[in-house]
Design an enzyme around this catalytic site. Structure first.
Site, mmCIF file in Angstrom:
data_model
loop_
_atom_site.group_PDB
_atom_site.id
_atom_site.type_symbol
_atom_site.label_atom_id
_atom_site.label_comp_id
_atom_site.label_asym_id
_atom_site.label_seq_id
_atom_site.Cartn_x
_atom_site.Cartn_y
_atom_site.Cartn_z
ATOM 1 N N LYS A 48 21.457 -30.271 6.991
ATOM 2 C CA LYS A 48 22.807 -29.772 6.748
ATOM 3 C C LYS A 48 23.708 -30.856 6.150
ATOM 4 C CE LYS A 48 26.436 -27.409 9.189
ATOM 5 N NZ LYS A 48 26.768 -26.284 9.893
ATOM 6 N N GLY B 103 23.284 -37.847 10.296
ATOM 7 C CA GLY B 103 21.980 -38.250 9.777
ATOM 8 C C GLY B 103 21.783 -37.870 8.321
ATOM 9 N N CYS B 104 22.214 -36.676 7.970
ATOM 10 C CA CYS B 104 22.040 -36.197 6.597
ATOM 11 C C CYS B 104 22.928 -36.981 5.628
ATOM 12 C CB CYS B 104 22.324 -34.708 6.517
ATOM 13 S SG CYS B 104 21.167 -33.729 7.520
ATOM 14 N N THR B 105 24.108 -37.346 6.076
ATOM 15 C CA THR B 105 25.005 -38.146 5.245
ATOM 16 C C THR B 105 24.413 -39.544 5.041
ATOM 17 O OG1 THR B 105 26.926 -36.902 5.991
ATOM 18 C CG2 THR B 105 27.350 -39.072 5.034
ATOM 19 N N ALA C 247 21.501 -39.308 2.546
ATOM 20 C CA ALA C 247 21.965 -39.119 1.168
ATOM 21 C C ALA C 247 22.579 -40.413 0.616
ATOM 22 C CB ALA C 247 22.978 -37.981 1.106
#
Length: 156
Positions: free
Chosen positions: A39, A44-46, A49
């Site tokens: 998401k 974590g996803c930020t 990326a």
């Protein structure tokens, strides 16, 4: 379906953050890193990326494309990219068909509740469209560096 190293990567065509269709076949002849994440705008996803963004020039020098895929919409991807000044190409898999094809749409559990979601995973696809390397249940710290090293090794 579970992909294994050496098998053909499932083809796909998905909209990016600008709602332009991006197909895996566009990248034949060069390595492609396809990373799945749950998401936009989660910690974590930020971080993942941002890590791929920091190494974008290195991936480019190695001739590799980097594609991030999540179930978020193109509009959410646009906001995510702008908010964090990201330099990765994000694709929208809103119906999870590509996540299913790569075997990363899985049952998860949090606080005793079970639900379906994206398993954080990365696939390195070689110039011929074969899966060269798979990382499942990815831990974000140092992951982008490890993927870059695998791309560089693939190029010899």
């Amino acid at each position: 379906m579970t992909l294994i190293e050496g098998s053909s990567a499932p083809d796909f065509a998905l909209p990016d953050s600008e709602e332009k269709t991006v197909a895996l076949t566009q990248f034949r002849g060069r390595p492609v890193v396809v990373y799945f994440y749950p998401k936009d705008d989660t910690s974590g996803c930020t971080a993942e990326a941002k890590d791929f963004t920091c190494l974008a020039a290195e991936f480019q020098r190695a001739g590799a494309a980097v594609l991030g895929i999540s179930p978020d919409s193109p509009a959410k991807h646009r906001k995510f990219i702008l908010r964090h000044d990201l330099g990765v190409h994000l694709l929208s898999d809103e119906n999870q068909s590509v996540a299913e094809a790569f075997g990363v749409w899985v049952e998860k559990a949090m606080y005793g509740r079970k639900y379906m979601g994206v398993e954080r995973a990365t696939f390195l696809i070689d110039k011929a469209g074969k899966v060269a390397r798979i990382w499942r249940k990815v831990r974000v710290p140092n992951h982008a560096e490890e993927v870059l090293a695998a791309v560089q090794a693939l190029n010899g």
